[in-house]
Design a protein around this motif. Structure first.
Motif, PDB file in Angstrom:
ATOM      1  N   TRP A  83       1.456 -11.535  14.632  1.00  0.00           N
ATOM      2  CA  TRP A  83       1.009 -11.235  15.968  1.00  0.00           C
ATOM      3  C   TRP A  83      -0.614 -11.811  15.649  1.00  0.00           C
ATOM      4  N   LEU A  84      -1.393 -11.589  14.546  1.00  0.00           N
ATOM      5  CA  LEU A  84      -2.682 -11.915  14.485  1.00  0.00           C
ATOM      6  C   LEU A  84      -2.889 -13.512  14.154  1.00  0.00           C
ATOM      7  N   ALA A  85      -1.813 -14.061  13.498  1.00  0.00           N
ATOM      8  CA  ALA A  85      -1.961 -15.383  13.040  1.00  0.00           C
ATOM      9  C   ALA A  85      -1.855 -16.044  14.504  1.00  0.00           C
ATOM     10  N   ALA A  86      -0.985 -15.732  15.228  1.00  0.00           N
ATOM     11  CA  ALA A  86      -0.743 -16.342  16.428  1.00  0.00           C
ATOM     12  C   ALA A  86      -1.758 -16.427  17.365  1.00  0.00           C
ATOM     13  N   ARG A  87      -2.908 -15.380  17.121  1.00  0.00           N
ATOM     14  CA  ARG A  87      -4.275 -15.303  17.739  1.00  0.00           C
ATOM     15  C   ARG A  87      -5.222 -15.898  16.786  1.00  0.00           C
ATOM     16  N   GLN A  88      -4.898 -16.672  15.792  1.00  0.00           N
ATOM     17  CA  GLN A  88      -5.842 -17.341  14.819  1.00  0.00           C
ATOM     18  C   GLN A  88      -6.902 -16.218  14.150  1.00  0.00           C
ATOM     19  N   ILE A  89      -6.100 -15.175  13.904  1.00  0.00           N
ATOM     20  CA  ILE A  89      -6.987 -14.150  12.982  1.00  0.00           C
ATOM     21  C   ILE A  89      -6.545 -14.261  11.560  1.00  0.00           C
ATOM     22  N   GLY A  90      -7.293 -14.400  10.750  1.00  0.00           N
ATOM     23  CA  GLY A  90      -6.791 -14.385   9.231  1.00  0.00           C
ATOM     24  C   GLY A  90      -6.576 -12.981   8.882  1.00  0.00           C
ATOM     25  N   THR A  91      -5.638 -12.947   8.121  1.00  0.00           N
ATOM     26  CA  THR A  91      -5.327 -11.718   7.305  1.00  0.00           C
ATOM     27  C   THR A  91      -4.667 -12.263   5.863  1.00  0.00           C
ATOM     28  N   GLU A  92      -4.641 -11.304   5.036  1.00  0.00           N
ATOM     29  CA  GLU A  92      -3.932 -11.566   3.710  1.00  0.00           C
ATOM     30  C   GLU A  92      -3.420 -10.224   3.173  1.00  0.00           C
ATOM     31  N   ILE A  93      -2.286 -10.491   2.334  1.00  0.00           N
ATOM     32  CA  ILE A  93      -1.525  -9.201   1.824  1.00  0.00           C
ATOM     33  C   ILE A  93      -1.917  -8.935   0.478  1.00  0.00           C
ATOM     34  N   TYR A  94      -2.849  -7.917   0.176  1.00  0.00           N
ATOM     35  CA  TYR A  94      -3.118  -7.639  -1.380  1.00  0.00           C
ATOM     36  C   TYR A  94      -2.455  -6.534  -1.832  1.00  0.00           C
ATOM     37  N   TYR A  95      -1.198  -6.386  -2.109  1.00  0.00           N
ATOM     38  CA  TYR A  95      -0.498  -7.505  -2.985  1.00  0.00           C
ATOM     39  C   TYR A  95       1.012  -7.197  -2.208  1.00  0.00           C
ATOM     40  N   PRO A  96       1.965  -8.229  -2.143  1.00  0.00           N
ATOM     41  CA  PRO A  96       2.995  -8.226  -1.472  1.00  0.00           C
ATOM     42  C   PRO A  96       4.250  -7.822  -2.596  1.00  0.00           C
ATOM     43  N   VAL A  97       3.863  -8.064  -3.825  1.00  0.00           N
ATOM     44  CA  VAL A  97       4.802  -7.609  -4.763  1.00  0.00           C
ATOM     45  C   VAL A  97       4.142  -6.650  -5.918  1.00  0.00           C
ATOM     46  N   PRO A  98       4.518  -5.354  -6.283  1.00  0.00           N
ATOM     47  CA  PRO A  98       3.641  -4.833  -7.285  1.00  0.00           C
ATOM     48  C   PRO A  98       4.303  -5.138  -8.193  1.00  0.00           C
ATOM     49  N   LEU A  99       3.202  -5.115  -9.525  1.00  0.00           N
ATOM     50  CA  LEU A  99       3.377  -5.637 -10.681  1.00  0.00           C
ATOM     51  C   LEU A  99       4.691  -5.381 -11.484  1.00  0.00           C
ATOM     52  N   HIS A 100       5.220  -4.265 -11.313  1.00  0.00           N
ATOM     53  CA  HIS A 100       6.472  -3.996 -12.032  1.00  0.00           C
ATOM     54  C   HIS A 100       7.688  -4.723 -11.701  1.00  0.00           C
ATOM     55  N   ALA A 101       7.568  -5.122 -10.209  1.00  0.00           N
ATOM     56  CA  ALA A 101       8.609  -5.996  -9.637  1.00  0.00           C
ATOM     57  C   ALA A 101       8.556  -7.308  -9.880  1.00  0.00           C
ATOM     58  N   GLN A 102       7.399  -7.933 -10.735  1.00  0.00           N
ATOM     59  CA  GLN A 102       7.075  -9.335 -10.957  1.00  0.00           C
ATOM     60  C   GLN A 102       8.148  -9.903 -11.881  1.00  0.00           C
ATOM     61  N   VAL A 103       8.799 -11.096 -11.561  1.00  0.00           N
ATOM     62  CA  VAL A 103       9.996 -11.501 -12.538  1.00  0.00           C
ATOM     63  C   VAL A 103       9.277 -11.621 -13.970  1.00  0.00           C
ATOM     64  N   CYS A 104       8.239 -11.867 -14.203  1.00  0.00           N
ATOM     65  CA  CYS A 104       7.570 -12.017 -15.645  1.00  0.00           C
ATOM     66  C   CYS A 104       7.420 -10.764 -16.190  1.00  0.00           C
ATOM     67  N   PHE A 105       7.519  -9.569 -15.516  1.00  0.00           N
ATOM     68  CA  PHE A 105       7.595  -8.251 -16.000  1.00  0.00           C
ATOM     69  C   PHE A 105       8.789  -7.518 -15.916  1.00  0.00           C
ATOM     70  N   ALA A 106       9.820  -8.269 -15.689  1.00  0.00           N
ATOM     71  CA  ALA A 106      11.230  -7.547 -15.572  1.00  0.00           C
ATOM     72  C   ALA A 106      11.697  -7.005 -16.859  1.00  0.00           C
ATOM     73  N   SER A 107      11.199  -7.562 -18.043  1.00  0.00           N
ATOM     74  CA  SER A 107      11.818  -7.130 -19.333  1.00  0.00           C
ATOM     75  C   SER A 107      11.062  -5.646 -19.689  1.00  0.00           C
ATOM     76  N   LEU A 108      10.323  -5.334 -18.852  1.00  0.00           N
ATOM     77  CA  LEU A 108       9.439  -3.996 -19.278  1.00  0.00           C
ATOM     78  C   LEU A 108      10.450  -2.776 -18.606  1.00  0.00           C
ATOM     79  N   GLY A 109      11.328  -3.225 -17.659  1.00  0.00           N
ATOM     80  CA  GLY A 109      12.327  -2.190 -17.224  1.00  0.00           C
ATOM     81  C   GLY A 109      11.662  -1.020 -16.374  1.00  0.00           C
ATOM     82  N   GLN A 110      10.357  -1.354 -15.703  1.00  0.00           N
ATOM     83  CA  GLN A 110       9.992  -0.341 -14.793  1.00  0.00           C
ATOM     84  C   GLN A 110      10.509  -0.677 -13.442  1.00  0.00           C
ATOM     85  N   THR A 111      10.948   0.218 -12.765  1.00  0.00           N
ATOM     86  CA  THR A 111      11.571   0.030 -11.275  1.00  0.00           C
ATOM     87  C   THR A 111      10.667   0.806 -10.245  1.00  0.00           C
TER      88      THR A 111
END
Ligand SMILES: Cc1ncc(COP(=O)(O)O)c(C=O)c1O
Length: 385
Positions: free
Chosen positions: A314-342
């Motif tokens: 909605w905001l992008a359509a009105r040329q308003i900048g936003t950001e998602i800090y952060y869309p994936v929590p670190l425990h769910a990052q592929v590189c940390f999958a072996s840590l086994g936190q869910t």
């Protein structure tokens, strides 16, 4: 009217003559790495932050890595940090050979939940790394008490929170080390990558100083392995021009935050993060009493599947900048999958990653620009979205 998420030009061009003079000084000096300009900036920072030692570092990431290295953290060690943070916090832990152990955060202030961190302490835990997310200090009295009980080192990831205070004391001075980022969109933004490491401990400062330059002492003689974590003279000189403006920038950010909150709080279905908000459609951030919040971000929460992304579109359509800090929590990052936190283990971090959206808050945001953002968010809610 287009509203960017941040506007580095508006901030830096206002200081163009002073910045050009600083650049000319470095050009004439012929000294481009460390040296007098960096030392001068380090003194300015130490005074501003109320710490004994401040070291100019190549980036915020390198400051975190250097802190871990100076504390001797490595293979077999565990370091507790929040899951809801920027990647560098945990990436640096892994790079030393140690294991990041993710703890959950508080939904109201986005910072680490110290009681949850306490449950994750093991005999291998060597350090805890609170992150002062979005410019607000984590609960440092509780972090330091936990650290004292278990003999842990404390590294503050203060990358987003230069100048933030708790109980009148600035972050970076609570732990063994404080790590800061001067990434261009931070409250004190450089002209490339730059960072800072702070400590009140003479021995740690000395060790970090050596490690910053490959552990050499004297030159070309190495008792331990460091890296190239040096700050450029030109960044130090330019940042030295901006540092006296920092409190003013924070003041304007706080005024922008207060104005957003004042307008949004009047809308139906909107609640503050520190109030009862189980049925709220929009949850507003707040600065905790006793915290000098520096509002690096003004981060809304939109509960309900897909609603955050709908507002972003909605905001992008009105040329308003936003950001998602952060869309994936670190425990769910592929590189940390072996840590086994869910997600089940870190439910608040998992939820926030789906709910948060940061809107323009930079100091130079004009009232007309802010009204544009307020109007667009108001229309989104009025449309029943
Ligand atoms: C919480 C956090 N930690 C670490 C960093 C890393 O800083 P830099 O980008 O200067 O390496 C950042 C900056 O993006 C950050 O936001």
């Amino acid at each position: 009217m287009a509203v960017p998420l941040f506007d580095t030009k508006a901030q830096n061009l206002a200081l163009a003559p002073e910045l050009q003079a600083a650049f000319a000084r470095v050009l004439a000096s012929g000294q481009f790495i460390l040296g007098a300009e960096v030392q001068q900036f380090e003194r300015q920072c130490a005074e501003h932050l109320g710490v004994k030692h401040a070291l100019g570092i190549s980036s915020g990431t390198d400051a975190i890595l250097l802190a871990l290295m100076a504390l001797g953290i490595g293979p077999g060690d565990e370091v507790i940090c929040p899951s809801f943070t920027f990647f560098a916090t945990a990436g640096c832990i892994t790079r030393t050979g140690a294991k990041p152990v993710f703890c959950d955060v508080h939904a109201d202030n986005f910072n680490l939940d110290v009681a949850d961190a306490a449950r994750r302490v093991t005999p291998r835990t060597k350090a805890i790394m609170p992150v002062h997310l979005y410019g607000q200090a984590a609960d440092m009295a509780a972090v330091n008490e936990l650290a004292r009980l278990h003999g842990l080192k404390v590294i503050e990831d203060a990358a987003q929170a230069v100048g933030a205070a708790q109980g009148g004391k600035r972050v970076g001075g609570f732990g063994d080390f404080g790590a800061f980022s001067f990434f261009p969109t931070k409250n004190l933004g450089a002209f490339g990558d730059a960072g800072l490491l702070t400590t009140n401990d003479d021995a740690l400062a000395q060790r970090a100083t050596l490690l910053r330059n490959h552990g050499a002492h004297p030159k070309y003689y190495h008792q331990f392995v460091g890296g190239n974590f040096r700050l450029d003279a030109v960044q130090a000189a330019l940042l030295g021009v901006k540092l006296p403006q920092l409190d003013g920038y924070a003041h304007r950010r706080a005024a922008n935050a207060a104005r957003y909150t004042e307008h949004f709080a009047k809308l139906p279905g909107v609640a503050a993060a520190n109030a009862s908000n189980a049925d709220a459609r929009l949850i507003l951030p707040y600065g905790q009493p006793g915290n000098g919040h520096t509002w690096n971000q003004y981060t809304l929460r939109l509960p309900g599947a897909g609603r955050r992304d709908a507002l972003r579109e909605w905001l992008a359509a009105r040329q308003i900048g936003t950001e998602i800090y952060y869309p994936v929590p670190l425990h769910a990052q592929v590189c940390f999958a072996s840590l086994g936190q869910t997600d089940a283990d870190l439910p608040v971090s998992a939820r926030l990653a789906n709910e948060v959206i940061s809107i323009p808050i930079f100091p130079e945001l004009t009232m007309a620009q802010q009204d544009e953002v307020i109007g667009a968010v108001t229309e989104f809610l009025a449309a029943g979205r």
